[in-house]
Scaffold this motif. Structure first.
Motif, PDB file in Angstrom:
ATOM      1  N   LEU A 141      46.751  38.107  12.718  1.00  0.00           N
ATOM      2  CA  LEU A 141      46.835  38.157  14.178  1.00  0.00           C
ATOM      3  C   LEU A 141      45.875  39.205  14.705  1.00  0.00           C
ATOM      4  O   LEU A 141      45.763  40.305  14.171  1.00  0.00           O
ATOM      5  N   GLN A 142      45.177  38.858  15.754  1.00  0.00           N
ATOM      6  CA  GLN A 142      44.263  39.773  16.405  1.00  0.00           C
ATOM      7  C   GLN A 142      44.704  39.963  17.855  1.00  0.00           C
ATOM      8  O   GLN A 142      45.113  39.002  18.522  1.00  0.00           O
ATOM      9  N   PRO A 143      44.622  41.185  18.370  1.00  0.00           N
ATOM     10  CA  PRO A 143      45.019  41.393  19.772  1.00  0.00           C
ATOM     11  C   PRO A 143      44.112  40.624  20.724  1.00  0.00           C
ATOM     12  O   PRO A 143      42.890  40.559  20.528  1.00  0.00           O
ATOM     13  N   LEU A 144      44.720  40.010  21.707  1.00  0.00           N
ATOM     14  CA  LEU A 144      43.956  39.243  22.684  1.00  0.00           C
ATOM     15  C   LEU A 144      43.506  40.154  23.821  1.00  0.00           C
ATOM     16  O   LEU A 144      44.180  41.126  24.160  1.00  0.00           O
ATOM     17  N   PRO A 145      42.356  39.881  24.434  1.00  0.00           N
ATOM     18  CA  PRO A 145      41.909  40.704  25.570  1.00  0.00           C
ATOM     19  C   PRO A 145      42.877  40.562  26.733  1.00  0.00           C
ATOM     20  O   PRO A 145      43.553  39.537  26.877  1.00  0.00           O
ATOM     21  N   PRO A 146      42.992  41.581  27.572  1.00  0.00           N
ATOM     22  CA  PRO A 146      43.917  41.493  28.711  1.00  0.00           C
ATOM     23  C   PRO A 146      43.503  40.381  29.656  1.00  0.00           C
ATOM     24  O   PRO A 146      42.312  40.039  29.748  1.00  0.00           O
ATOM     25  N   PRO A 147      44.455  39.793  30.351  1.00  0.00           N
ATOM     26  CA  PRO A 147      44.106  38.713  31.277  1.00  0.00           C
ATOM     27  C   PRO A 147      43.245  39.244  32.415  1.00  0.00           C
ATOM     28  O   PRO A 147      43.333  40.420  32.778  1.00  0.00           O
ATOM     29  N   PRO A 148      42.369  38.424  32.978  1.00  0.00           N
ATOM     30  CA  PRO A 148      41.522  38.884  34.087  1.00  0.00           C
ATOM     31  C   PRO A 148      42.383  39.234  35.286  1.00  0.00           C
ATOM     32  O   PRO A 148      43.476  38.702  35.470  1.00  0.00           O
ATOM     33  N   PRO A 149      41.908  40.164  36.118  1.00  0.00           N
ATOM     34  CA  PRO A 149      42.684  40.526  37.311  1.00  0.00           C
ATOM     35  C   PRO A 149      42.803  39.340  38.256  1.00  0.00           C
ATOM     36  O   PRO A 149      41.957  38.428  38.244  1.00  0.00           O
TER      37      PRO A 149
END
Length: 408
Positions: free
Chosen positions: A157-165
């Motif tokens: 598992l790799q951390p996903l980037p934060p959702p766009p604002p």
């Protein structure tokens, strides 16, 4: 704009509502502080909101950033499951039959300890083979710190980037109701004490065309109704288009075009039926605005406008220089007091007339909700004109409510 007419006529009424107008820039916004509150975020376009009367500046809205956990999204979870492959079974070399014990320093009292690996289970089913390494109690945990899955091992598992604002609105609707009263509402030698109510709507947009550049456009519609001088009630229609540029973190500029049209609202003026247009003013504008935060609560907003108007009738054509300075002090995040000064110099191009106008006012601003603002101001206006029938002296009082709605 300055009050530049003297007679109580429909044309004079067009200049008697409020003095020149300005925009409050946000640290953004406001931020069109729009009036500012230090704990509020602002729409990127808050600093670009349509110019409002100095005492009725719109407060920028706060963009509510909705947070979400990306791992709770079913689609993302399914993608992770499809891309995850079982990790190969890792077994300590000391568990191999042909492996030799590695040399190590002996214990001071017990000597060299030889660890015997537990006996391996006999070959069994395919399921047993899959879980061989995972069920070994000596197996190291995964890199994430958790124990490996009994069947799949360690999932990569790799951390996903934060959702766009969330996307900020590009089109706004401003709803306002203003009340203005003056002891010399028509700027005449013979003063008339009267007030007026001005409800209106503004449709505004400010799409970005560069990193620090925006196209700004707006359409305004207002109804002007006097308390006692109802025979000169009129309606107002305004258009605005321009290029807004961020020159520095605290300074902004704009160059553009604007148009103001005034129409008779009643049938009490002989020869001017309802709907008759009695002013059509096209203008070229150059504006500079700046916001300086003097300390945590005190700020200074300054505004300059150079406007050249071509009007019908041409006696209203003029060159106008306006300057506004406004000190604002934040008592609380939603309560602000201010001291506003305004100067305007009008040089008429079709007739021989020059005006100088001054206004000094104290202001109280209260932000009831994140997009609703109330303003109260009281002050004094004065000046002089080359027209002997003009007198700008008078006490002024105003109350306004403005709601700023982001549409899409």
């Amino acid at each position: 704009m300055p009050k530049t007419l003297a007679l109580p006529s429909a044309e004079a009424a067009s200049q008697s509502i409020a003095p020149p107008i300005t925009t409050t820039v946000a640290p953004a916004p406001r931020p069109p502080k729009p009036l500012t509150t230090p704990q509020r975020q602002r729409y990127r376009a808050a600093a670009l909101l349509p110019l409002q009367p100095l005492q009725a500046t719109i407060a920028p809205t706060k963009a509510d950033a909705a947070s979400s956990n990306p791992f709770t999204d079913p689609a993302i979870a399914e993608t992770i499951a499809q891309n995850a492959a079982p990790a190969s079974s890792q077994t300590d070399r000391s568990n191999q039959p042909d492996s030799k014990p590695q040399p190590s320093d002996g214990d001071p009292e017990l000597g060299v300890l030889r660890l015997q690996a537990p006996p391996r289970a006999p070959a069994g089913t395919a399921d047993d083979a899959i879980g061989q390494g995972a069920t070994d109690p000596q197996q190291a945990p995964c890199a994430s710190g958790v124990q490996p899955d009994p069947e799949l091992g360690c999932l990569p598992l790799q951390p996903l980037p934060p959702p766009p604002p969330p996307r900020q609105p590009a089109v706004f609707l401003l709803v306002h109701v203003d009340y203005f009263r003056s002891s010399n509402v028509f700027s005449a030698v013979d003063p008339v004490d009267d007030g007026l109510v001005r409800p209106g709507l503004t449709l505004f947009t400010a799409p970005a065309i560069g990193r620090n550049t925006y196209f700004v456009g707006s359409i305004d519609g207002n109804l002007i109704r006097y308390n006692t001088q109802s025979q000169i009630d009129y309606n107002e229609l305004r258009f605005r288009a321009g290029i807004f540029q961020r020159l520095s973190p605290t300074m902004f500029g704009e160059i553009g075009w604007s148009n103001q049209q005034l129409f008779i609202a009643g049938s009490k003026i002989p020869g001017l039926p309802v709907g008759t247009r009695f002013l059509n003013d096209h203008a070229l504008r150059f504006e500079l605005s700046r916001r300086d935060q003097l300390n945590k609560r005190l700020s200074l907003n300054t505004f300059y406008q150079l406007r050249l108007s071509f009007a019908d009738p041409d006696i209203r054509s003029r060159l106008l220089n306006s300057f506004i300075a406004s000190f604002s002090y934040d008592f609380q995040p939603n309560l602000q007091v201010g001291l506003d000064y305004q100067f305007a110099l009008a040089n008429f191009t079709a007739i021989k007339r020059d005006d100088q106008y001054h206004q000094l006012a104290a202001r109280l601003t209260y932000t009831a909700f994140r997009n609703t603002q109330f303003n109260v101001f009281v002050g004094y206006s004065f000046g002089n004109s080359s027209d002997s029938t003009i007198d700008f002296s008078g006490l002024i009082l105003g109350v306004s409510m403005t709601i700023n709605l982001g549409l899409f």
